[in-house]
Design a protein around this motif. Structure first.
Motif, PDB file in Angstrom:
ATOM      1  N   ALA A 196     112.616  27.251  13.488  1.00  0.00           N
ATOM      2  CA  ALA A 196     111.377  26.515  13.756  1.00  0.00           C
ATOM      3  C   ALA A 196     110.544  27.205  14.836  1.00  0.00           C
ATOM      4  O   ALA A 196     109.318  27.360  14.699  1.00  0.00           O
ATOM      5  N   VAL A 197     111.185  27.633  15.915  1.00  0.00           N
ATOM      6  CA  VAL A 197     110.456  28.280  17.011  1.00  0.00           C
ATOM      7  C   VAL A 197     109.905  29.625  16.557  1.00  0.00           C
ATOM      8  O   VAL A 197     108.749  29.973  16.858  1.00  0.00           O
ATOM      9  N   HIS A 198     110.703  30.377  15.825  1.00  0.00           N
ATOM     10  CA  HIS A 198     110.232  31.689  15.376  1.00  0.00           C
ATOM     11  C   HIS A 198     109.043  31.555  14.429  1.00  0.00           C
ATOM     12  O   HIS A 198     108.059  32.301  14.542  1.00  0.00           O
ATOM     13  N   VAL A 199     109.127  30.621  13.492  1.00  0.00           N
ATOM     14  CA  VAL A 199     108.025  30.435  12.540  1.00  0.00           C
ATOM     15  C   VAL A 199     106.766  29.954  13.260  1.00  0.00           C
ATOM     16  O   VAL A 199     105.650  30.428  12.976  1.00  0.00           O
ATOM     17  N   ALA A 200     106.919  29.012  14.202  1.00  0.00           N
ATOM     18  CA  ALA A 200     105.762  28.517  14.942  1.00  0.00           C
ATOM     19  C   ALA A 200     105.113  29.635  15.757  1.00  0.00           C
ATOM     20  O   ALA A 200     103.877  29.763  15.796  1.00  0.00           O
ATOM     21  N   ALA A 201     105.945  30.468  16.406  1.00  0.00           N
ATOM     22  CA  ALA A 201     105.395  31.570  17.200  1.00  0.00           C
ATOM     23  C   ALA A 201     104.711  32.597  16.302  1.00  0.00           C
ATOM     24  O   ALA A 201     103.653  33.148  16.651  1.00  0.00           O
ATOM     25  N   THR A 202     105.283  32.859  15.140  1.00  0.00           N
ATOM     26  CA  THR A 202     104.677  33.807  14.205  1.00  0.00           C
ATOM     27  C   THR A 202     103.333  33.292  13.710  1.00  0.00           C
ATOM     28  O   THR A 202     102.353  34.053  13.596  1.00  0.00           O
ATOM     29  N   ALA A 203     103.255  31.999  13.404  1.00  0.00           N
ATOM     30  CA  ALA A 203     101.987  31.416  12.971  1.00  0.00           C
ATOM     31  C   ALA A 203     100.937  31.523  14.073  1.00  0.00           C
ATOM     32  O   ALA A 203      99.764  31.836  13.810  1.00  0.00           O
ATOM     33  N   GLY A 204     101.343  31.278  15.317  1.00  0.00           N
ATOM     34  CA  GLY A 204     100.406  31.413  16.428  1.00  0.00           C
ATOM     35  C   GLY A 204      99.905  32.835  16.590  1.00  0.00           C
ATOM     36  O   GLY A 204      98.716  33.063  16.835  1.00  0.00           O
ATOM     37  N   LEU A 205     100.808  33.810  16.440  1.00  0.00           N
ATOM     38  CA  LEU A 205     100.395  35.215  16.533  1.00  0.00           C
ATOM     39  C   LEU A 205      99.442  35.590  15.409  1.00  0.00           C
ATOM     40  O   LEU A 205      98.491  36.368  15.615  1.00  0.00           O
ATOM     41  N   ALA A 206      99.666  35.048  14.221  1.00  0.00           N
ATOM     42  CA  ALA A 206      98.766  35.335  13.100  1.00  0.00           C
ATOM     43  C   ALA A 206      97.367  34.803  13.371  1.00  0.00           C
ATOM     44  O   ALA A 206      96.368  35.457  13.049  1.00  0.00           O
ATOM     45  N   LEU A 207      97.280  33.650  13.966  1.00  0.00           N
ATOM     46  CA  LEU A 207      95.973  33.089  14.301  1.00  0.00           C
ATOM     47  C   LEU A 207      95.284  33.920  15.387  1.00  0.00           C
ATOM     48  O   LEU A 207      94.072  34.138  15.346  1.00  0.00           O
ATOM     49  N   LEU A 208      96.054  34.396  16.376  1.00  0.00           N
ATOM     50  CA  LEU A 208      95.470  35.203  17.451  1.00  0.00           C
ATOM     51  C   LEU A 208      95.028  36.573  16.961  1.00  0.00           C
ATOM     52  O   LEU A 208      94.017  37.109  17.431  1.00  0.00           O
ATOM     53  N   ALA A 209      95.788  37.151  16.031  1.00  0.00           N
ATOM     54  CA  ALA A 209      95.466  38.508  15.565  1.00  0.00           C
ATOM     55  C   ALA A 209      94.354  38.524  14.532  1.00  0.00           C
ATOM     56  O   ALA A 209      93.821  39.591  14.226  1.00  0.00           O
ATOM     57  N   ASP A 210      94.004  37.376  13.999  1.00  0.00           N
ATOM     58  CA  ASP A 210      92.969  37.320  12.971  1.00  0.00           C
ATOM     59  C   ASP A 210      91.615  37.669  13.579  1.00  0.00           C
ATOM     60  O   ASP A 210      91.275  37.241  14.686  1.00  0.00           O
TER      61      ASP A 210
END
Length: 397
Positions: free
Chosen positions: A129-143
């Motif tokens: 859960a933590v890894h997926v949430a952090a990955t989603a946050g990084l995807a939003l920041l890198a967009d």
């Protein structure tokens, strides 16, 4: 990581609700540490490379964005660029992320003395859960407008990576791996060990083929490494990117060894039946490609590698079978399953290693996953069927 967590006296085994809460927080911290430390290390490497550029290189902010994009690409993301979609997972970075997640989940299971399936599932659930949430946050920041990052692919990729790597780590360090393997029909533990051994032997042999091809044209490696300019920065960047893509090249050699060959864009096909050459990306790894249309001797020799992998799987299977798992005939039958397992895992590796570099000539890079997997399964299955009963007979004296 295990030794560091073990030094924290407040994190020792406890009772009831307090123990579960502490375990959850520890698992969350460990999963988050993988993201933070991994991104810091990757970003620092990029900053160091940029400092070698006599023109100053990219600013720190751009290096951080590039590090985030590489991190997401390693987990299956796709970047939408002006030249078309970019989808290539640098598998060395993917393996490092998987190793970190496995160590993180396993360390928590070890420190908290997790010994039940329920406890292992809770640790794994928090890590995922933590890894997926952090990955989603990084995807939003890198967009951004220059490189759009979709959310679905990195989230799904991060989910699968965390489940597989974290699950293996929890099972290993909690001591539950044998219990789970024994729940499968037949000699589950011996079978998984045989499949892993065969796949690793195939990967090692394909890497050796790649190394021989590179050494054979070492002058071209040097030219490609320095071809983009930037003095030391250009060479370091080229070599670093080639290292990240080294497992991808190994997967391409699997396609060559299996028979279908591999593509580097629409105009380049390398197989044992023929070679077609066209323009390819200027990376040092590309020096391993043949210099002429003639099929290299190395390509013919590599055709034996799936059988070598099957022999390795069969030998391991025969040695690992228990006293109650039957004799040589049973070993031969399970050898077929082990060989097919090597083909399935190899096909999955080839599938993940495939790339798309824009929507032009390089829209397809890599080996065909289905054809490669089927060919390796057939060849490795036959070899394992022959090796397993002999190994079984020898192990029983």
């Amino acid at each position: 990581m295990t030794s560091l967590l073990a030094r924290l006296p407040s994190l020792g085994p406890g009772d009831g609700e307090s123990r579960s809460s502490t375990t959850a927080w520890l698992a969350a911290a460990a999963a988050l540490a993988v993201q933070v430390l991994g991104l810091l290390g990757l970003g620092l490497a990029l900053v160091v490379v940029q400092t070698l550029d006599p023109d100053g290189g990219m600013p720190v902010g751009s290096s951080a964005r590039l590090a985030t994009q590489l991190w997401l690409l390693a987990q299956g993301a796709q970047l939408e660029l002006s030249s078309g979609p970019l989808r290539v997972a640098p598998l060395l970075l993917t393996l490092l992320i998987a190793w970190g997640l496995s160590r993180a989940a396993g360390s928590v299971a070890s420190v908290r003395a997790v010994q039940t399936v329920g406890g292992a599932a809770r640790v794994l659930g928090v890590v995922v859960a933590v890894h997926v949430a952090a990955t989603a946050g990084l995807a939003l920041l890198a967009d951004g407008p220059a490189a759009s990052v979709g959310l679905l692919r990195p989230v799904l990729g991060g989910l699968v990576l965390a489940l597989v790597a974290g699950g293996l780590g929890v099972l290993r360090d909690s001591g539950l791996s044998a219990t789970v393997a024994d729940r499968f029909p037949g000699p589950g533990r011996a079978l998984w060990q045989a499949v892993a051994a065969g796949t690793l032997v195939l990967a090692a042999c394909c890497t050796a083929v790649l190394a021989v091809a590179l050494v054979d044209d070492i002058a071209a490696v040097g030219r490609l490494a320095t071809g983009l300019g930037g003095a030391s920065a250009g060479a370091a960047g080229q070599v670093g990117l080639s290292m990240l893509l080294l497992p991808n090249a190994t997967a391409a050699v699997m396609g060559l060894a299996a028979g279908p060959g591999f593509l580097v864009g629409a105009g380049t096909l390398v197989s044992a039946s023929g070679v077609s050459l066209a323009a390819v990306p200027a990376l040092p790894l590309m020096a391993a490609l043949p210099d002429t249309q003639a099929v290299p001797l190395l390509a013919f020799l590599s055709q034996a590698l799936p059988a070598v992998a099957g022999l390795a799987a069969g030998v391991v299977l025969g040695r690992r079978l228990g006293d109650d798992d039957g004799g040589s005939v049973t070993a031969a039958l399970w050898g077929v399953v082990a060989g097919v397992g090597v083909g399935v895992t190899s096909g999955l590796v080839v599938l993940v290693a495939g790339a798309q570099l824009g929507d032009g000539a390089l829209a397809e890079v890599g080996a065909p996953a289905l054809a490669t997997g089927l060919a390796i399964a057939a060849q490795a299955g036959i070899a394992a069927t022959l090796a397993a009963p002999v190994s079984r007979w020898r192990s029983r004296g």
